[in-house]
Design a protein around this motif. Structure first.
Motif, PDB file in Angstrom:
ATOM      1  N   THR A 174      -2.574  16.023 -17.802  1.00  0.00           N
ATOM      2  CA  THR A 174      -4.065  15.694 -17.613  1.00  0.00           C
ATOM      3  C   THR A 174      -4.130  14.045 -17.509  1.00  0.00           C
ATOM      4  OG1 THR A 174      -4.842  17.436 -18.883  1.00  0.00           O
ATOM      5  CG2 THR A 174      -6.293  15.768 -18.712  1.00  0.00           C
ATOM      6  N   ARG A 175      -4.789  13.632 -16.396  1.00  0.00           N
ATOM      7  CA  ARG A 175      -4.962  12.342 -16.154  1.00  0.00           C
ATOM      8  C   ARG A 175      -6.022  11.572 -17.197  1.00  0.00           C
ATOM      9  NH1 ARG A 175      -8.024   9.232 -12.695  1.00  0.00           N
ATOM     10  NH2 ARG A 175      -9.047  11.388 -11.956  1.00  0.00           N
ATOM     11  N   LEU A 176      -5.651  10.735 -18.117  1.00  0.00           N
ATOM     12  CA  LEU A 176      -6.476  10.347 -19.385  1.00  0.00           C
ATOM     13  C   LEU A 176      -7.070   8.999 -18.466  1.00  0.00           C
ATOM     14  CD1 LEU A 176      -4.118  10.414 -22.218  1.00  0.00           C
ATOM     15  CD2 LEU A 176      -5.911  11.974 -21.536  1.00  0.00           C
ATOM     16  N   PHE A 177      -6.209   8.197 -17.832  1.00  0.00           N
ATOM     17  CA  PHE A 177      -6.900   7.013 -17.175  1.00  0.00           C
ATOM     18  C   PHE A 177      -6.106   6.506 -16.141  1.00  0.00           C
ATOM     19  CE2 PHE A 177      -5.490   5.266 -21.235  1.00  0.00           C
ATOM     20  CZ  PHE A 177      -4.821   4.286 -20.859  1.00  0.00           C
ATOM     21  N   GLY A 178      -6.544   5.656 -15.344  1.00  0.00           N
ATOM     22  CA  GLY A 178      -5.901   5.141 -14.286  1.00  0.00           C
ATOM     23  C   GLY A 178      -6.011   5.629 -12.986  1.00  0.00           C
ATOM     24  N   ASP A 179      -5.171   5.058 -12.012  1.00  0.00           N
ATOM     25  CA  ASP A 179      -5.604   5.506 -10.646  1.00  0.00           C
ATOM     26  C   ASP A 179      -4.129   4.988  -9.791  1.00  0.00           C
ATOM     27  OD1 ASP A 179      -6.749   6.908  -8.596  1.00  0.00           O
ATOM     28  OD2 ASP A 179      -8.354   5.282  -8.142  1.00  0.00           O
ATOM     29  N   ARG A 180      -3.928   5.892  -9.072  1.00  0.00           N
ATOM     30  CA  ARG A 180      -2.818   5.532  -8.099  1.00  0.00           C
ATOM     31  C   ARG A 180      -1.486   5.586  -8.770  1.00  0.00           C
ATOM     32  NH1 ARG A 180      -2.742   3.564  -3.011  1.00  0.00           N
ATOM     33  NH2 ARG A 180      -0.993   2.117  -3.313  1.00  0.00           N
ATOM     34  N   ALA A 181      -0.712   4.496  -8.870  1.00  0.00           N
ATOM     35  CA  ALA A 181       0.481   4.871  -9.535  1.00  0.00           C
ATOM     36  C   ALA A 181       0.626   4.051 -11.213  1.00  0.00           C
ATOM     37  CB  ALA A 181       1.801   4.042  -8.895  1.00  0.00           C
ATOM     38  N   ASN A 182      -0.485   3.494 -11.483  1.00  0.00           N
ATOM     39  CA  ASN A 182      -0.831   3.022 -12.737  1.00  0.00           C
ATOM     40  C   ASN A 182      -1.571   3.665 -13.462  1.00  0.00           C
ATOM     41  OD1 ASN A 182       0.751   0.461 -12.042  1.00  0.00           O
ATOM     42  ND2 ASN A 182      -1.035  -0.263 -11.017  1.00  0.00           N
ATOM     43  N   THR A 183      -0.980   4.813 -14.206  1.00  0.00           N
ATOM     44  CA  THR A 183      -1.802   5.939 -14.664  1.00  0.00           C
ATOM     45  C   THR A 183      -1.245   6.383 -16.103  1.00  0.00           C
ATOM     46  OG1 THR A 183      -2.009   6.469 -12.476  1.00  0.00           O
ATOM     47  CG2 THR A 183      -2.521   8.155 -14.109  1.00  0.00           C
ATOM     48  N   VAL A 184      -2.248   6.971 -17.010  1.00  0.00           N
ATOM     49  CA  VAL A 184      -1.518   7.630 -18.078  1.00  0.00           C
ATOM     50  C   VAL A 184      -1.798   9.207 -18.033  1.00  0.00           C
ATOM     51  CG1 VAL A 184      -1.682   7.473 -20.791  1.00  0.00           C
ATOM     52  CG2 VAL A 184      -1.911   5.430 -19.519  1.00  0.00           C
ATOM     53  N   TYR A 185      -0.917   9.791 -18.383  1.00  0.00           N
ATOM     54  CA  TYR A 185      -1.161  11.348 -18.483  1.00  0.00           C
ATOM     55  C   TYR A 185      -0.852  11.844 -19.781  1.00  0.00           C
ATOM     56  CZ  TYR A 185      -1.615  12.095 -13.113  1.00  0.00           C
ATOM     57  OH  TYR A 185      -2.021  11.975 -12.069  1.00  0.00           O
ATOM     58  N   GLU A 186      -1.197  12.765 -20.206  1.00  0.00           N
ATOM     59  CA  GLU A 186      -0.871  13.634 -21.475  1.00  0.00           C
ATOM     60  C   GLU A 186      -0.380  14.705 -20.792  1.00  0.00           C
ATOM     61  OE1 GLU A 186      -3.850  14.222 -24.390  1.00  0.00           O
ATOM     62  OE2 GLU A 186      -4.925  15.432 -23.054  1.00  0.00           O
ATOM     63  N   PHE A 187       0.492  15.502 -21.355  1.00  0.00           N
ATOM     64  CA  PHE A 187       1.152  16.730 -20.916  1.00  0.00           C
ATOM     65  C   PHE A 187       1.523  17.704 -21.967  1.00  0.00           C
ATOM     66  CE2 PHE A 187       4.718  14.382 -21.510  1.00  0.00           C
ATOM     67  CZ  PHE A 187       5.622  14.993 -22.362  1.00  0.00           C
ATOM     68  N   LEU A 188       1.491  19.152 -21.573  1.00  0.00           N
ATOM     69  CA  LEU A 188       1.726  20.204 -22.775  1.00  0.00           C
ATOM     70  C   LEU A 188       2.599  20.966 -22.023  1.00  0.00           C
ATOM     71  CD1 LEU A 188       0.501  21.433 -25.625  1.00  0.00           C
ATOM     72  CD2 LEU A 188       0.264  23.024 -24.112  1.00  0.00           C
ATOM     73  N   ILE A 189       3.750  21.351 -22.545  1.00  0.00           N
ATOM     74  CA  ILE A 189       4.421  22.353 -22.046  1.00  0.00           C
ATOM     75  C   ILE A 189       4.630  23.385 -22.791  1.00  0.00           C
ATOM     76  CG2 ILE A 189       6.802  22.920 -21.199  1.00  0.00           C
ATOM     77  CD1 ILE A 189       7.028  19.908 -20.458  1.00  0.00           C
ATOM     78  N   SER A 190       4.501  24.642 -22.461  1.00  0.00           N
ATOM     79  CA  SER A 190       4.680  25.938 -23.204  1.00  0.00           C
ATOM     80  C   SER A 190       5.138  26.920 -22.355  1.00  0.00           C
ATOM     81  CB  SER A 190       3.245  26.436 -23.408  1.00  0.00           C
ATOM     82  OG  SER A 190       2.336  26.665 -22.177  1.00  0.00           O
ATOM     83  N   SER A 191       5.482  28.048 -23.205  1.00  0.00           N
ATOM     84  CA  SER A 191       5.984  29.440 -22.498  1.00  0.00           C
ATOM     85  C   SER A 191       5.402  30.607 -23.464  1.00  0.00           C
ATOM     86  CB  SER A 191       7.781  29.489 -22.841  1.00  0.00           C
ATOM     87  OG  SER A 191       8.191  30.710 -22.288  1.00  0.00           O
ATOM     88  N   ALA A 192       4.751  31.357 -22.593  1.00  0.00           N
ATOM     89  CA  ALA A 192       3.971  32.311 -23.124  1.00  0.00           C
ATOM     90  C   ALA A 192       2.922  31.446 -23.891  1.00  0.00           C
ATOM     91  CB  ALA A 192       4.550  33.338 -24.044  1.00  0.00           C
ATOM     92  N   ASN A 193       2.810  31.613 -25.175  1.00  0.00           N
ATOM     93  CA  ASN A 193       1.776  31.155 -26.240  1.00  0.00           C
ATOM     94  C   ASN A 193       2.511  30.073 -27.283  1.00  0.00           C
ATOM     95  OD1 ASN A 193      -0.668  32.164 -25.310  1.00  0.00           O
ATOM     96  ND2 ASN A 193      -0.335  34.011 -26.603  1.00  0.00           N
ATOM     97  N   VAL A 194       3.603  29.758 -26.787  1.00  0.00           N
ATOM     98  CA  VAL A 194       4.751  28.741 -27.561  1.00  0.00           C
ATOM     99  C   VAL A 194       4.681  27.330 -27.131  1.00  0.00           C
ATOM    100  CG1 VAL A 194       6.931  28.488 -28.934  1.00  0.00           C
ATOM    101  CG2 VAL A 194       5.883  30.708 -28.302  1.00  0.00           C
ATOM    102  N   VAL A 195       4.315  26.305 -27.916  1.00  0.00           N
ATOM    103  CA  VAL A 195       4.471  24.975 -27.499  1.00  0.00           C
ATOM    104  C   VAL A 195       5.680  24.624 -27.521  1.00  0.00           C
ATOM    105  CG1 VAL A 195       3.730  22.542 -27.807  1.00  0.00           C
ATOM    106  CG2 VAL A 195       2.161  24.506 -28.157  1.00  0.00           C
ATOM    107  N   VAL A 196       6.247  23.987 -26.237  1.00  0.00           N
ATOM    108  CA  VAL A 196       7.802  23.760 -26.015  1.00  0.00           C
ATOM    109  C   VAL A 196       7.871  22.146 -26.400  1.00  0.00           C
ATOM    110  CG1 VAL A 196       9.725  23.457 -24.481  1.00  0.00           C
ATOM    111  CG2 VAL A 196       8.282  25.578 -24.417  1.00  0.00           C
ATOM    112  N   ALA A 197       6.828  21.488 -25.584  1.00  0.00           N
ATOM    113  CA  ALA A 197       6.839  19.877 -25.851  1.00  0.00           C
ATOM    114  C   ALA A 197       5.566  19.294 -25.464  1.00  0.00           C
ATOM    115  CB  ALA A 197       7.915  19.224 -24.705  1.00  0.00           C
ATOM    116  N   GLU A 198       5.222  18.118 -25.939  1.00  0.00           N
ATOM    117  CA  GLU A 198       3.955  17.403 -25.661  1.00  0.00           C
ATOM    118  C   GLU A 198       4.123  15.906 -25.679  1.00  0.00           C
ATOM    119  OE1 GLU A 198       1.024  18.635 -28.457  1.00  0.00           O
ATOM    120  OE2 GLU A 198       2.679  19.282 -29.791  1.00  0.00           O
ATOM    121  N   GLY A 199       3.336  15.207 -24.992  1.00  0.00           N
ATOM    122  CA  GLY A 199       3.556  13.859 -25.156  1.00  0.00           C
ATOM    123  C   GLY A 199       2.604  13.104 -24.078  1.00  0.00           C
ATOM    124  N   ARG A 200       2.677  11.980 -23.833  1.00  0.00           N
ATOM    125  CA  ARG A 200       1.847  11.008 -23.046  1.00  0.00           C
ATOM    126  C   ARG A 200       2.856  10.085 -22.316  1.00  0.00           C
ATOM    127  NH1 ARG A 200      -0.894   8.965 -27.171  1.00  0.00           N
ATOM    128  NH2 ARG A 200      -0.545   6.850 -26.610  1.00  0.00           N
TER     129      ARG A 200
END
Length: 147
Positions: free
Chosen positions: A114-140
């Motif tokens: 998910t893009r939190l703010f910014g545009d073009r290449a100067n951007t902050v994203y948060e991410f969540l990686i899961s498999s089924a209902n199990v969280v694998v990793a997350e961060g910004r």
């Protein structure tokens, strides 16, 4: 407004600089202006270029999150009839791993960015990686435009 996926691996490769086996994402399941959901099985591939000694460390989950953000930037740029500015991963913040290895996860990985703010290449994203209902990793991640 959601856009019409799915977007396959061949099309993903046109949106990011990662080529060949380094393109870790198999499909874009859905995306809109703010977020993207990607699916992949490359973590189980024995020829995954990030494997060492036959294993794929959980640390590489952060690369999956960064690639999802890059694909999102590429899709947003394409929607505006342009190409995403070249960028690089400048920082990882609040990274949390919930597994030590990716290669022993038997189900597909779901990467949400998910893009939190910014545009073009100067951007902050948060991410969540899961498999089924199990969280694998997350961060910004912070992506900065190359000079």
């Amino acid at each position: 407004m959601a856009h019409d996926p799915p977007i396959n691996k061949a099309e993903i490769r046109t949106l990011i600089p990662h080529s060949g086996l380094m393109c870790l994402l198999d499909e874009v399941a859905q995306w809109d202006d703010r977020s993207i959901v990607c699916i992949t099985n490359t973590h189980r591939d024995p020829v995954n270029p990030l494997r060492r000694g036959g294993r794929l460390s959980g640390l590489h989950a952060f690369e999956y999150g960064a690639q999802a953000a890059a694909v999102h930037g590429g899709l947003r740029a394409r929607l505006m009839d342009t190409v995403a500015a070249p960028g690089y991963l400048a920082a990882l913040r609040d990274g949390r791993l919930h597994v030590s290895r990716l290669d022993n996860i038997q189900l597909p990985l779901r990467i949400c960015a998910t893009r939190l703010f910014g545009d073009r290449a100067n951007t902050v994203y948060e991410f969540l990686i899961s498999s089924a209902n199990v969280v694998v990793a997350e961060g910004r991640i912070i992506i900065v435009e190359r000079a």
